[in-house]
Design a protein around this motif. Structure first.
Motif, short mmCIF file in Angstrom:
data_model
loop_
_atom_site.label_atom_id
_atom_site.label_comp_id
_atom_site.label_asym_id
_atom_site.label_seq_id
_atom_site.Cartn_x
_atom_site.Cartn_y
_atom_site.Cartn_z
N ARG A 1 45.73 17.34 50.70
CA ARG A 1 45.37 18.47 51.55
C ARG A 1 45.63 19.79 50.84
NH1 ARG A 1 42.41 20.61 55.57
NH2 ARG A 1 43.51 22.26 56.65
N TRP A 2 44.62 20.66 50.87
CA TRP A 2 44.74 22.05 50.43
C TRP A 2 44.56 22.91 51.68
CZ3 TRP A 2 42.67 18.33 47.36
CH2 TRP A 2 43.08 18.30 46.02
N GLU A 3 45.65 23.30 52.30
CA GLU A 3 45.61 24.03 53.58
C GLU A 3 44.84 25.33 53.46
OE1 GLU A 3 46.02 24.40 57.51
OE2 GLU A 3 46.92 22.72 56.43
N ASP A 4 45.13 26.13 52.43
CA ASP A 4 44.48 27.44 52.28
C ASP A 4 42.97 27.32 52.07
OD1 ASP A 4 47.00 28.51 52.53
OD2 ASP A 4 47.18 29.11 50.43
N LEU A 5 42.52 26.19 51.53
CA LEU A 5 41.10 25.96 51.27
C LEU A 5 40.44 25.16 52.39
CD1 LEU A 5 41.41 24.98 47.50
CD2 LEU A 5 40.74 27.20 48.43
N ASP A 6 41.22 24.63 53.31
CA ASP A 6 40.75 23.73 54.37
C ASP A 6 39.98 22.55 53.75
OD1 ASP A 6 40.47 22.77 56.94
OD2 ASP A 6 38.62 23.89 57.32
N GLU A 7 40.60 21.93 52.76
CA GLU A 7 39.98 20.81 52.04
C GLU A 7 40.89 19.59 52.09
OE1 GLU A 7 37.32 19.72 51.20
OE2 GLU A 7 36.98 19.41 49.08
N ASP A 8 40.30 18.45 52.36
CA ASP A 8 41.02 17.17 52.38
C ASP A 8 40.24 16.16 51.55
OD1 ASP A 8 43.08 17.60 54.65
OD2 ASP A 8 41.19 18.22 55.56
N LEU A 9 40.95 15.36 50.78
CA LEU A 9 40.35 14.26 50.03
C LEU A 9 41.15 13.00 50.31
CD1 LEU A 9 39.93 15.91 46.49
CD2 LEU A 9 38.24 15.78 48.33
N THR A 10 40.47 11.88 50.42
CA THR A 10 41.20 10.62 50.57
C THR A 10 41.60 10.13 49.19
OG1 THR A 10 39.27 9.19 50.46
CG2 THR A 10 39.92 10.00 52.66
N VAL A 11 42.77 9.54 49.11
CA VAL A 11 43.24 8.97 47.85
C VAL A 11 42.33 7.81 47.45
CG1 VAL A 11 45.17 7.75 46.76
CG2 VAL A 11 45.61 9.76 48.19
N ALA A 12 41.93 6.99 48.40
CA ALA A 12 41.04 5.86 48.10
C ALA A 12 39.72 6.35 47.52
CB ALA A 12 40.81 5.02 49.35
N GLY A 13 39.17 7.43 48.05
CA GLY A 13 37.92 7.98 47.53
C GLY A 13 38.04 8.47 46.11
N VAL A 14 39.15 9.14 45.82
CA VAL A 14 39.39 9.62 44.46
C VAL A 14 39.54 8.45 43.50
CG1 VAL A 14 41.06 10.82 43.00
CG2 VAL A 14 40.38 11.83 45.18
N VAL A 15 40.33 7.45 43.89
CA VAL A 15 40.54 6.27 43.03
C VAL A 15 39.22 5.55 42.78
CG1 VAL A 15 41.67 4.01 42.89
CG2 VAL A 15 42.97 6.00 43.65
N ALA A 16 38.35 5.52 43.79
CA ALA A 16 37.05 4.86 43.65
C ALA A 16 36.03 5.71 42.90
CB ALA A 16 36.51 4.51 45.03
N GLY A 17 36.38 6.96 42.58
CA GLY A 17 35.47 7.83 41.84
C GLY A 17 34.37 8.43 42.68
N LYS A 18 34.61 8.62 43.96
CA LYS A 18 33.61 9.20 44.86
C LYS A 18 33.69 10.73 44.80
CE LYS A 18 33.45 5.20 47.80
NZ LYS A 18 33.63 4.64 49.14
N PHE A 19 33.09 11.28 43.75
CA PHE A 19 33.10 12.72 43.53
C PHE A 19 31.82 13.34 44.08
CE2 PHE A 19 35.52 10.88 39.91
CZ PHE A 19 36.78 11.31 40.31
N GLN A 20 31.86 14.63 44.41
CA GLN A 20 30.71 15.33 44.95
C GLN A 20 29.79 15.89 43.84
OE1 GLN A 20 32.80 18.25 47.27
NE2 GLN A 20 32.78 16.97 49.10
N LEU A 21 30.38 16.20 42.70
CA LEU A 21 29.64 16.86 41.62
C LEU A 21 29.77 16.06 40.34
CD1 LEU A 21 30.93 20.49 42.32
CD2 LEU A 21 28.67 19.58 42.90
#
Length: 86
Positions: A59-79
């Protein structure tokens, strides 16, 4: 052996890369620029990341951004990777 979802126990940012230490001992990193909101964040904003939901999310509170750890480990990137890094 049952598979379990990866859990983060530590997170930090160096040189616009986000690093995760997982409960199973692995350490992995990814470029912040692989996500829309993080790619526009300042270095100081990126460093304000914290682990949430008992290790299942970042969680990045100031950016209002959340990422799941499972998504990152699986390589589910947006760009995609920038051309110079590919």
């Amino acid at each position: 052996m049952a598979e379990t979802e990866p859990l983060a126990v530590n997170v930090w940012v160096e040189n616009r890369k986000v690093f995760l230490e997982l409960m199973d001992g692995r350490i992995l990193g990814f470029p912040a620029d692989r996500f829309h909101i993080l790619s526009r964040a300042s270095d100081e904003e990126l460093k304000k990341v914290r682990i949430e939901l008992n290790g299942y999310a970042l969680r990045w509170e100031d950016l209002d951004e959340d990422l799941t750890v499972a998504g990152v480990v699986a390589g589910k990137f947006q760009l995609p990777l920038p051309k110079a890094a590919a």
